[in-house]
Enzyme design. Sequence first.
Site, PDB file in Angstrom:
ATOM      1  N   PHE A 153      -0.420   5.095   5.640  1.00  0.00           N
ATOM      2  CA  PHE A 153      -0.773   4.825   4.265  1.00  0.00           C
ATOM      3  C   PHE A 153      -2.372   5.260   4.558  1.00  0.00           C
ATOM      4  O   PHE A 153      -3.270   4.774   5.079  1.00  0.00           O
ATOM      5  CB  PHE A 153      -0.832   3.558   3.523  1.00  0.00           C
ATOM      6  CG  PHE A 153      -1.532   3.439   2.337  1.00  0.00           C
ATOM      7  CD1 PHE A 153      -0.825   3.669   1.321  1.00  0.00           C
ATOM      8  CD2 PHE A 153      -3.014   2.912   2.287  1.00  0.00           C
ATOM      9  CE1 PHE A 153      -1.745   3.697  -0.008  1.00  0.00           C
ATOM     10  CE2 PHE A 153      -3.729   2.990   1.119  1.00  0.00           C
ATOM     11  CZ  PHE A 153      -2.805   3.261  -0.135  1.00  0.00           C
ATOM     12  N   ASP A 238      -7.556   6.929  11.667  1.00  0.00           N
ATOM     13  CA  ASP A 238      -7.940   6.369  10.250  1.00  0.00           C
ATOM     14  C   ASP A 238      -7.845   4.888  10.499  1.00  0.00           C
ATOM     15  O   ASP A 238      -6.952   3.968  10.653  1.00  0.00           O
ATOM     16  CB  ASP A 238      -6.888   6.743   9.274  1.00  0.00           C
ATOM     17  CG  ASP A 238      -7.066   5.927   7.891  1.00  0.00           C
ATOM     18  OD1 ASP A 238      -7.977   5.110   7.849  1.00  0.00           O
ATOM     19  OD2 ASP A 238      -6.434   6.360   6.882  1.00  0.00           O
ATOM     20  N   LYS A 268     -13.625   0.450   3.589  1.00  0.00           N
ATOM     21  CA  LYS A 268     -13.474  -0.882   3.357  1.00  0.00           C
ATOM     22  C   LYS A 268     -14.831  -1.886   3.654  1.00  0.00           C
ATOM     23  O   LYS A 268     -15.678  -2.051   2.870  1.00  0.00           O
ATOM     24  CB  LYS A 268     -12.272  -1.224   3.579  1.00  0.00           C
ATOM     25  CG  LYS A 268     -11.017  -0.552   2.898  1.00  0.00           C
ATOM     26  CD  LYS A 268      -9.728  -1.415   3.156  1.00  0.00           C
ATOM     27  CE  LYS A 268      -8.641  -0.502   2.727  1.00  0.00           C
ATOM     28  NZ  LYS A 268      -8.643  -0.352   1.016  1.00  0.00           N
TER      29      LYS A 268
END
Length: 422
Positions: A153, A238, A268
């Site tokens: 994801f 990532d 985030k």
Amino acid sequence: MTLTTPPQHAGPGEATAHHEALLAAHSAHNYAPLPVVLARGSGARVVDVEGRSHIDCLAGYSALNFGHAHPDLLAAAHAQLDRLTLTSRAFGNDRLGLFCAELAALVGKDMVLPMNTGAEAVESGLKLARKWGYEVRGVPRDRARIVVAARAFHGRTISIVGFSTDPEARDGFGPFPGGFDVVEYGDAAALRAVIGPDTVAVMIEPVQGEAGVVVPPPGYLAEVRAACTEAGILFVADEVQSGLGRTGHVLATRGLGGVDADVYLLGKALGGGILPVSAVVADAAVMRVLRPGQHGSTFGGNPLAAAVGRAVIGLLEEGSLLRRAVTLGHLLSTELDMLVGRGVVTFRHAGLWAGVDIDPELGSGRDVCERMCARGVLVKDTHGATVRLSPPLVISEADLRTAVRVLGEVLADMRRDRSRRA
């Protein structure tokens, strides 16, 4: 009373129902939130519009690693709000250079490309890898290929969902850009086999979060590093979810795999749960292929984001929250281990982060989350029967134990329900 005014002297559940009705009528239905509407929070605790307290064990998918309303982060934001919030990149500002220098030092790289969301960081990383592939590796124009992992994801943009193996994320959004080769996560041999002369990079999550906190097999990240080095291509990590403390390390690639990527994608937690902040971090030999006019962002690197980001960096440099994630991660693993065979089939964890596979005969992950929500613990399901736990790093030991105890109680209730149905 206007449409958006909550009912006065509402009875139990009426305030929640009011806000849920507004969302149902006026917000796109791209989420199916749990039946709770939150109003305020502090640390690992949040309070809903009914006045009920909950333990937050999702932490905004790791965006709230430092908890709700962390005083250092709020102070940085408040101070900057009174000074300057946005200039665009048409002008400099007195916070951005400091932020970039400090983040580069934290990660051990030369340069930072500031963006906003995690998906923006990923898209920027993909563009950077392709540009580097053409200018440095010498791949013929428009033939660059990037290797990615199944069940990964990386965001929701067209190019990202185009190489997703999740039908729910992908179906109905084509046609998609090409240039991606998908291999099984954890299969180093498959990764090596697909690398060719037009490959410019391998992009993976060191821990696959959305897939259910899938931890890499021993030696896998080192194999990825070796394959990239031998082929002369970039290793892009990532770390939007896994980075900045979640696993007990600044970077999971180094902490879990003991290796260094060429490019890190961060997001985030970099915004401290206050605003979206993301970044691509790499050495100058990679980053300098981007020149003025070739990539940008109006809000990327804004003074407010840079000020909050610097405060986040300060918390990570101090180190106590990283150590806390390791200690509480061991506690979480120990507590979850006692539930295996009692409604939990298995679980995976990295630091203060766990994916718990529920016995599907008892019910779905959503069922578990709704029952835990009713008991004051907020967690989130993924892929059917998996429940994710990623509480803020500031959570107390008592609240963490309570969260796992509630999970055990819910599973016990579901086992009893199943016995009655049999």
